[in-house]
Design a protein around this motif. Structure first.
Motif, PDB file in Angstrom:
ATOM      1  N   GLY A  26       0.824  -1.201   0.000  1.00 53.93           N
ATOM      2  CA  GLY A  26       0.000   0.000   0.000  1.00 53.93           C
ATOM      3  C   GLY A  26       0.857   1.250   0.000  1.00 53.93           C
ATOM      4  O   GLY A  26       2.059   1.204   0.265  1.00 53.93           O
ATOM      5  N   LYS A  27       0.213   2.371  -0.296  1.00 53.85           N
ATOM      6  CA  LYS A  27       0.899   3.663  -0.284  1.00 53.85           C
ATOM      7  C   LYS A  27       0.110   4.624   0.590  1.00 53.85           C
ATOM      8  O   LYS A  27      -1.117   4.598   0.619  1.00 53.85           O
ATOM      9  CB  LYS A  27       1.022   4.224  -1.701  1.00 53.85           C
ATOM     10  CG  LYS A  27       1.897   3.366  -2.587  1.00 53.85           C
ATOM     11  CD  LYS A  27       2.001   3.937  -3.977  1.00 53.85           C
ATOM     12  CE  LYS A  27       2.857   3.015  -4.825  1.00 53.85           C
ATOM     13  NZ  LYS A  27       2.798   3.377  -6.225  1.00 53.85           N
ATOM     14  N   GLU A  84     -12.973   4.957  -2.611  1.00 55.57           N
ATOM     15  CA  GLU A  84     -13.356   4.609  -3.974  1.00 55.57           C
ATOM     16  C   GLU A  84     -12.661   3.304  -4.324  1.00 55.57           C
ATOM     17  O   GLU A  84     -11.545   3.050  -3.847  1.00 55.57           O
ATOM     18  CB  GLU A  84     -12.914   5.683  -4.967  1.00 55.57           C
ATOM     19  CG  GLU A  84     -13.572   7.024  -4.749  1.00 55.57           C
ATOM     20  CD  GLU A  84     -13.061   8.089  -5.701  1.00 55.57           C
ATOM     21  OE1 GLU A  84     -13.842   8.980  -6.037  1.00 55.57           O
ATOM     22  OE2 GLU A  84     -11.868   8.028  -6.081  1.00 55.57           O
ATOM     23  N   TYR A  85     -13.316   2.486  -5.123  1.00 57.57           N
ATOM     24  CA  TYR A  85     -12.687   1.234  -5.535  1.00 57.57           C
ATOM     25  C   TYR A  85     -13.086   0.900  -6.968  1.00 57.57           C
ATOM     26  O   TYR A  85     -14.111   1.350  -7.469  1.00 57.57           O
ATOM     27  CB  TYR A  85     -13.063   0.084  -4.592  1.00 57.57           C
ATOM     28  CG  TYR A  85     -14.515  -0.324  -4.673  1.00 57.57           C
ATOM     29  CD1 TYR A  85     -14.927  -1.351  -5.522  1.00 57.57           C
ATOM     30  CD2 TYR A  85     -15.483   0.316  -3.909  1.00 57.57           C
ATOM     31  CE1 TYR A  85     -16.263  -1.713  -5.602  1.00 57.57           C
ATOM     32  CE2 TYR A  85     -16.806  -0.038  -3.982  1.00 57.57           C
ATOM     33  CZ  TYR A  85     -17.199  -1.056  -4.822  1.00 57.57           C
ATOM     34  OH  TYR A  85     -18.519  -1.411  -4.908  1.00 57.57           O
ATOM     35  N   ASP A 101      -8.551  -2.187  -7.070  1.00 60.73           N
ATOM     36  CA  ASP A 101      -7.843  -0.967  -6.677  1.00 60.73           C
ATOM     37  C   ASP A 101      -8.715  -0.240  -5.666  1.00 60.73           C
ATOM     38  O   ASP A 101      -9.905  -0.038  -5.907  1.00 60.73           O
ATOM     39  CB  ASP A 101      -7.602  -0.043  -7.883  1.00 60.73           C
ATOM     40  CG  ASP A 101      -6.707  -0.673  -8.924  1.00 60.73           C
ATOM     41  OD1 ASP A 101      -5.608  -1.106  -8.566  1.00 60.73           O
ATOM     42  OD2 ASP A 101      -7.115  -0.757 -10.102  1.00 60.73           O
ATOM     43  N   ARG A 103      -8.855   3.280  -3.085  1.00 63.00           N
ATOM     44  CA  ARG A 103      -8.278   4.592  -2.773  1.00 63.00           C
ATOM     45  C   ARG A 103      -9.024   5.200  -1.591  1.00 63.00           C
ATOM     46  O   ARG A 103     -10.250   5.230  -1.580  1.00 63.00           O
ATOM     47  CB  ARG A 103      -8.409   5.519  -3.982  1.00 63.00           C
ATOM     48  CG  ARG A 103      -7.589   5.089  -5.172  1.00 63.00           C
ATOM     49  CD  ARG A 103      -7.792   5.996  -6.380  1.00 63.00           C
ATOM     50  NE  ARG A 103      -9.165   6.080  -6.854  1.00 63.00           N
ATOM     51  CZ  ARG A 103      -9.763   5.174  -7.624  1.00 63.00           C
ATOM     52  NH1 ARG A 103      -9.118   4.116  -8.006  1.00 63.00           N
ATOM     53  NH2 ARG A 103     -11.000   5.333  -8.025  1.00 63.00           N
ATOM     54  N   LYS A 105      -9.685   8.740   0.276  1.00 59.56           N
ATOM     55  CA  LYS A 105      -9.588  10.166  -0.023  1.00 59.56           C
ATOM     56  C   LYS A 105     -10.140  10.998   1.130  1.00 59.56           C
ATOM     57  O   LYS A 105     -11.104  10.607   1.782  1.00 59.56           O
ATOM     58  CB  LYS A 105     -10.357  10.497  -1.305  1.00 59.56           C
ATOM     59  CG  LYS A 105      -9.724   9.902  -2.543  1.00 59.56           C
ATOM     60  CD  LYS A 105     -10.442  10.391  -3.783  1.00 59.56           C
ATOM     61  CE  LYS A 105      -9.626  10.124  -5.023  1.00 59.56           C
ATOM     62  NZ  LYS A 105     -10.274  10.701  -6.210  1.00 59.56           N
ATOM     63  N   LEU A 112      -5.786  12.502  -2.035  1.00 62.05           N
ATOM     64  CA  LEU A 112      -5.496  11.093  -1.829  1.00 62.05           C
ATOM     65  C   LEU A 112      -4.773  10.883  -0.497  1.00 62.05           C
ATOM     66  O   LEU A 112      -3.785  11.555  -0.207  1.00 62.05           O
ATOM     67  CB  LEU A 112      -4.632  10.598  -2.991  1.00 62.05           C
ATOM     68  CG  LEU A 112      -4.535   9.116  -3.232  1.00 62.05           C
ATOM     69  CD1 LEU A 112      -5.913   8.494  -3.461  1.00 62.05           C
ATOM     70  CD2 LEU A 112      -3.661   8.852  -4.448  1.00 62.05           C
ATOM     71  N   THR A 115      -3.556   4.314  -1.008  1.00 55.42           N
ATOM     72  CA  THR A 115      -3.989   3.435  -2.096  1.00 55.42           C
ATOM     73  C   THR A 115      -3.472   2.025  -1.849  1.00 55.42           C
ATOM     74  O   THR A 115      -2.465   1.816  -1.166  1.00 55.42           O
ATOM     75  CB  THR A 115      -3.462   3.891  -3.473  1.00 55.42           C
ATOM     76  OG1 THR A 115      -2.036   3.835  -3.467  1.00 55.42           O
ATOM     77  CG2 THR A 115      -3.924   5.283  -3.821  1.00 55.42           C
ATOM     78  N   SER A 117      -3.739  -2.185  -3.920  1.00 52.88           N
ATOM     79  CA  SER A 117      -4.259  -2.922  -5.067  1.00 52.88           C
ATOM     80  C   SER A 117      -3.912  -4.403  -5.015  1.00 52.88           C
ATOM     81  O   SER A 117      -2.967  -4.820  -4.333  1.00 52.88           O
ATOM     82  CB  SER A 117      -3.729  -2.321  -6.377  1.00 52.88           C
ATOM     83  OG  SER A 117      -2.326  -2.485  -6.463  1.00 52.88           O
ATOM     84  N   ILE A 140      -2.846  -0.890   2.912  1.00 52.27           N
ATOM     85  CA  ILE A 140      -2.967   0.577   2.995  1.00 52.27           C
ATOM     86  C   ILE A 140      -2.618   1.039   4.413  1.00 52.27           C
ATOM     87  O   ILE A 140      -1.860   1.982   4.606  1.00 52.27           O
ATOM     88  CB  ILE A 140      -4.366   1.057   2.574  1.00 52.27           C
ATOM     89  CG1 ILE A 140      -4.629   0.722   1.100  1.00 52.27           C
ATOM     90  CG2 ILE A 140      -4.515   2.565   2.811  1.00 52.27           C
ATOM     91  CD1 ILE A 140      -6.069   0.949   0.651  1.00 52.27           C
TER      92      ILE A 140
END
Length: 144
Positions: A26-27, A84-85, A101, A103, A105, A112, A115, A117, A140
């Motif tokens: 994750g980021k 969101e995905y 994916d 995200r 937010k 952002l 994230t 995936s 994440i």
């Protein structure tokens, strides 16, 4: 058989087998600590074979986050962040999760926060979508 060709085939086969499926690291973006966020809204983009939005809500609830879901137009103003995905499915004797994916937010300005995936490789498996969703959420939260 030429040893160079045999060696190349072994390397290519090893790469293909190693790439069956991957939950990517994750980021995390910005200074917001995810463990301080206690409410979320999961944007439901469409109904698919599986309820990915429900799986996201469950994974967040296990981390102490109250989460609801619905269309983007119904997003509450008082949640800390929204999710969101994009889930992609393929058919091979049965439907299977090909990629996911996710995200996080900021609900204040849409920037952002994080994230994660999952993606299938050349040789795919038939992963449990609930388990893969949880693994992506965990990645994440574990991002530095």
């Amino acid at each position: 058989m030429n040893y160079k060709i045999a060696g190349l085939l072994i390397v290519l086969l090893s790469c293909a087998l190693a790439g069956c499926s991957t939950v990517n690291p994750g980021k995390h973006f910005g200074e917001t600590r995810l463990d301080t966020l206690t409410s979320a809204y999961v944007v439901r983009h469409q109904k698919s074979s599986w309820d990915i939005d429900s799986f996201i809500q469950e994974a967040l609830a296990d981390r102490g986050v109250r989460a609801s879901a619905g269309p983007i137009e119904s997003k509450p103003k008082d949640v800390d962040f929204y999710v969101e995905y994009v889930d992609r499915w393929q058919w091979d004797m049965a439907m299977y999760l090909f990629a996911l994916d996710i995200r996080f937010k900021s609900n204040v300005d849409g920037t952002l926060i994080g994230t994660g995936s999952f993606e299938q490789g050349f040789l795919h498996s038939f992963p449990d979508p609930k388990k893969k969703t949880r693994e992506v959420i965990d990645q994440i939260y574990n991002a530095k």
